[in-house]
Design a protein around this motif. Structure first.
Motif, mmCIF file in Angstrom:
data_model
loop_
_atom_site.group_PDB
_atom_site.id
_atom_site.type_symbol
_atom_site.label_atom_id
_atom_site.label_comp_id
_atom_site.label_asym_id
_atom_site.label_seq_id
_atom_site.Cartn_x
_atom_site.Cartn_y
_atom_site.Cartn_z
ATOM 1 N N UNK A 252 40.299 38.439 24.652
ATOM 2 C CA UNK A 252 38.481 38.126 24.122
ATOM 3 C C UNK A 252 37.565 38.990 23.300
ATOM 4 N N UNK A 253 37.803 39.976 24.574
ATOM 5 C CA UNK A 253 37.028 40.997 24.674
ATOM 6 C C UNK A 253 37.328 42.820 24.289
ATOM 7 N N UNK A 254 38.544 42.624 23.877
ATOM 8 C CA UNK A 254 39.610 44.103 23.389
ATOM 9 C C UNK A 254 38.439 44.903 23.236
ATOM 10 N N UNK A 255 38.043 44.544 21.885
ATOM 11 C CA UNK A 255 36.785 45.489 20.796
ATOM 12 C C UNK A 255 35.562 46.334 21.850
ATOM 13 N N UNK A 256 35.494 45.585 22.811
ATOM 14 C CA UNK A 256 34.502 46.407 23.680
ATOM 15 C C UNK A 256 34.691 47.492 25.211
ATOM 16 N N UNK A 257 36.182 46.745 25.484
ATOM 17 C CA UNK A 257 36.811 48.138 26.607
ATOM 18 C C UNK A 257 37.949 47.724 26.365
ATOM 19 N N UNK A 258 39.289 48.830 26.993
ATOM 20 C CA UNK A 258 40.069 49.130 27.082
ATOM 21 C C UNK A 258 40.652 47.957 28.497
ATOM 22 N N UNK A 259 41.348 46.519 27.893
ATOM 23 C CA UNK A 259 41.386 45.707 29.366
ATOM 24 C C UNK A 259 41.816 46.414 30.149
ATOM 25 N N UNK A 260 41.648 45.888 31.777
ATOM 26 C CA UNK A 260 41.783 46.811 33.227
ATOM 27 C C UNK A 260 42.832 45.730 33.559
ATOM 28 N N UNK A 261 44.293 46.403 34.738
ATOM 29 C CA UNK A 261 44.742 45.463 34.912
ATOM 30 C C UNK A 261 45.273 46.679 36.528
ATOM 31 N N UNK A 262 45.422 45.397 37.249
ATOM 32 C CA UNK A 262 44.858 46.602 38.495
ATOM 33 C C UNK A 262 45.199 45.192 40.130
ATOM 34 N N UNK A 263 45.750 45.275 40.309
ATOM 35 C CA UNK A 263 45.318 44.425 41.418
ATOM 36 C C UNK A 263 44.565 44.274 42.576
ATOM 37 N N UNK A 264 43.988 45.076 42.192
ATOM 38 C CA UNK A 264 42.837 46.116 43.296
ATOM 39 C C UNK A 264 41.059 45.736 42.270
ATOM 40 N N UNK A 265 41.909 44.774 41.145
ATOM 41 C CA UNK A 265 40.199 44.693 40.361
ATOM 42 C C UNK A 265 40.226 43.105 39.630
ATOM 43 N N UNK A 266 39.461 42.555 40.198
ATOM 44 C CA UNK A 266 39.041 41.239 39.737
ATOM 45 C C UNK A 266 38.691 40.642 38.493
ATOM 46 N N UNK A 267 38.137 40.528 37.213
ATOM 47 C CA UNK A 267 37.309 40.139 36.657
ATOM 48 C C UNK A 267 36.385 38.592 36.932
ATOM 49 N N UNK A 268 34.936 38.931 36.614
ATOM 50 C CA UNK A 268 34.648 38.403 36.980
ATOM 51 C C UNK A 268 33.341 37.629 35.502
ATOM 52 N N UNK A 269 33.411 37.046 35.232
ATOM 53 C CA UNK A 269 33.200 36.065 34.034
ATOM 54 C C UNK A 269 32.253 34.752 34.735
ATOM 55 N N UNK A 270 31.342 34.376 33.932
ATOM 56 C CA UNK A 270 30.400 33.419 33.433
ATOM 57 C C UNK A 270 29.471 33.254 34.503
ATOM 58 N N UNK A 271 28.852 34.382 34.549
ATOM 59 C CA UNK A 271 27.964 34.356 35.711
ATOM 60 C C UNK A 271 26.197 33.565 35.078
ATOM 61 N N UNK A 272 26.267 32.408 35.683
ATOM 62 C CA UNK A 272 25.345 31.392 34.996
ATOM 63 C C UNK A 272 24.918 31.058 36.261
ATOM 64 N N UNK A 273 23.149 31.171 36.110
ATOM 65 C CA UNK A 273 21.827 30.943 36.325
ATOM 66 C C UNK A 273 21.207 29.232 36.333
ATOM 67 N N UNK A 274 21.202 28.260 37.179
ATOM 68 C CA UNK A 274 20.686 27.367 37.162
ATOM 69 C C UNK A 274 19.190 27.684 35.950
ATOM 70 N N UNK A 275 18.779 26.687 35.185
ATOM 71 C CA UNK A 275 17.265 27.132 34.635
ATOM 72 C C UNK A 275 16.510 26.833 36.035
ATOM 73 N N UNK A 276 15.548 27.757 36.024
ATOM 74 C CA UNK A 276 14.407 28.429 36.738
ATOM 75 C C UNK A 276 15.046 28.352 38.104
ATOM 76 N N UNK A 277 15.906 28.797 38.307
ATOM 77 C CA UNK A 277 16.698 29.746 39.706
ATOM 78 C C UNK A 277 15.488 30.691 40.153
ATOM 79 N N UNK A 278 15.161 31.177 41.249
ATOM 80 C CA UNK A 278 14.918 31.668 41.380
ATOM 81 C C UNK A 278 15.696 33.418 41.448
ATOM 82 N N UNK A 279 15.279 34.697 42.000
ATOM 83 C CA UNK A 279 15.689 35.712 41.877
ATOM 84 C C UNK A 279 17.072 36.082 43.125
ATOM 85 N N UNK A 280 16.593 35.195 44.494
ATOM 86 C CA UNK A 280 17.418 35.094 45.789
ATOM 87 C C UNK A 280 19.125 34.533 45.116
#
Lengths: 237, 207
Positions: free
Chosen positions: B83-111
């Motif tokens: 979906x985001x191939x226009x942002x960067x060339x997709x990586x394919x590497x056993x030692x790299x994982x893709x992290x997506x949907x970093x999400x915070x609940x409303x009001x979650x603190x910095x910790x």
């Protein structure tokens, strides 16, 4: 080990047949001074391929006894993607302990490390090394070779896919928009009646779409068809 | 506490699961205005949630979702590749994982953001990963920077705060102390949470 790794990957490059690959697996086993290595791949249409150093007797016993049902390595690694030390698995049930006993009798090491691999379009493979070291020696060995094992597992997988070219690049069967709709509804948890209702078609018509999609995907049942369509990226949920 | 749960283990924690997908809807659809689909219950789930990803979830004392992220190996299907191939060339590497949907609940603190990054780091360090790649909202760059672990931006689409970015995080043991401090978690406790999910001993990934 880095040198051994590069040596092996270089050897892999010139491998062109599955027989060669099998021979390389034996070579790698000797280089690691391990008991056994196993590479086992299942592609998106369920075809299997294995290159391993186990004795024929053990392979045949494993298959006839259908040990995959209780093998904690298989159960623990299926659908996951982080490498697993056999110590982390649950060997406590009686049938599992009996299985381990049979494995060790057949020369499989009692220490082991398995790397699950997720390949393109739903392909899955498992790479395992087993050893007969003491707990302490095993820990040292494992920690020293962790990333090598992961990388080698993926290189072997890549090579196997390349050799088997075709099997994992089968053209994705195009589903019709309605077939996609039907499977999407089921995948999102609706039952048939609800799905038909949402799509404003009869349940009978819905069944036709599902059966047709099932046939195209080569799936054994509806759940299987949904799973396959998801794995191939045909559904947007 | 930090929980490490594969997709097929989520059903053990229905409250945690449901509040996570609801919070994702709140963040990605309602706050950021991303074009993500919601189900009838107003929860956001996509096709990658069906691939049995590994979730790192901050569980609040009341058992609800406080924040989460999602990991998938880049050897399989990834959002960057599809979906985001226009942002960067997709990586394919056993030692790299893709992290997506970093999400915070409303009001979650910095910790909470710190704890999630810490969870990601623990996984990377323990499994010998080298990097994580991810797609995120440009506003998150400041958050990542403040936590002392900014990604290298591989590409971006859009301008200013509303841009969508692809970034690459490098794992390193030197990052751990600062994240522990910001998350307010001791080294032993973090290690315990990790061990509870991934072993030693019995592997209980739903724990």
């Amino acid at each position: 080990m880095r040198q051994k790794r590069e040596w092996f990957i270089e050897r892999l490059q010139s491998t062109t047949t599955l027989d060669d690959l099998r021979a390389e697996i034996f070579r790698l086993r000797d280089a690691f001074e391990a008991e056994h290595l196993v590479y086992h791949s299942v592609n998106s249409i369920g075809e299997q391929y294995a290159a391993l150093t186990y004795s024929d007797a053990w392979v045949s016993e494993y298959t006839t006894q259908d040990y995959a049902r209780i093998d904690p390595v298989v159960q623990g690694c299926l659908r996951r993607f982080h490498p697993v030390d056999w110590k982390q698995l649950d060997w406590s049930p009686k049938p599992t302990r009996a299985f381990l006993g049979a494995a060790v009798d057949n020369g499989v090491g009692h220490q082991g490390y398995s790397v699950p691999i997720r390949g393109p379009s739903g392909q899955f493979a498992l790479f395992t090394i087993s050893h007969r070291a003491t707990d302490e020696a095993w820990k040292t060995f494992r920690d020293a070779h962790l990333s090598d094992l992961i990388l080698l597992a993926h290189f072997i997988n890549q090579k196997a896919l390349e050799i088997e070219r075709g099997s994992d690049h089968i053209p994705v069967q195009k589903l019709s928009p309605r077939e996609v709709d039907a499977l999407t509804m089921l995948a999102s948890g609706l039952n048939r009646a609800q799905a038909a209702d949402t799509l404003a078609i009869s349940e009978h018509t819905l069944r036709v779409y599902i059966e047709s999609a099932r046939f195209k995907l080569g799936a054994s049942n509806t759940t299987h068809a949904v799973a396959k369509a998801l794995a191939q990226g045909l559904l947007i949920l | 506490m930090i929980r490490y749960i594969y997709g097929n283990g989520l059903s053990t924690y229905p409250r945690l699961r449901d509040s996570m997908f609801a919070d994702r809807a709140a963040q990605f659809r309602h706050r950021l205005g991303w074009d993500v689909a919601l189900d009838d219950a107003g929860r956001e789930r996509d096709q990658y949630d069906a691939l049995n990803p590994l979730y790192i979830i901050w569980e609040r004392p009341d058992g609800l979702h406080g924040g989460s992220l999602r990991y998938l190996p880049t050897t399989g299907r990834t959002m960057l590749g599809e979906h985001f191939g226009h942002l960067a060339d997709p990586v394919r590497d056993p030692l790299i994982w893709e992290c997506t949907r970093f999400c915070l609940a409303p009001g979650a603190g910095g910790h909470v953001s710190a704890a999630l990054m810490l969870g990601g780091l623990e996984v990377g360090l323990n499994l010998g990963l080298t990097h994580a790649v991810g797609v995120f909202d440009a506003r998150m760059l400041r958050v990542y920077g403040r936590l002392g672990w900014p990604p290298a931006v591989l590409g971006r689409d859009g301008a200013g705060r509303d841009a969508i970015c692809a970034g690459l995080w490098t794992y390193g043991p030197e990052l751990r102390a600062a994240l522990l401090a910001r998350a307010g978690v001791s080294s032993e406790v973090s290690r315990h949470w990790y061990r509870r999910a991934f072993g030693d001993g019995k592997l209980v990934l739903a724990a």
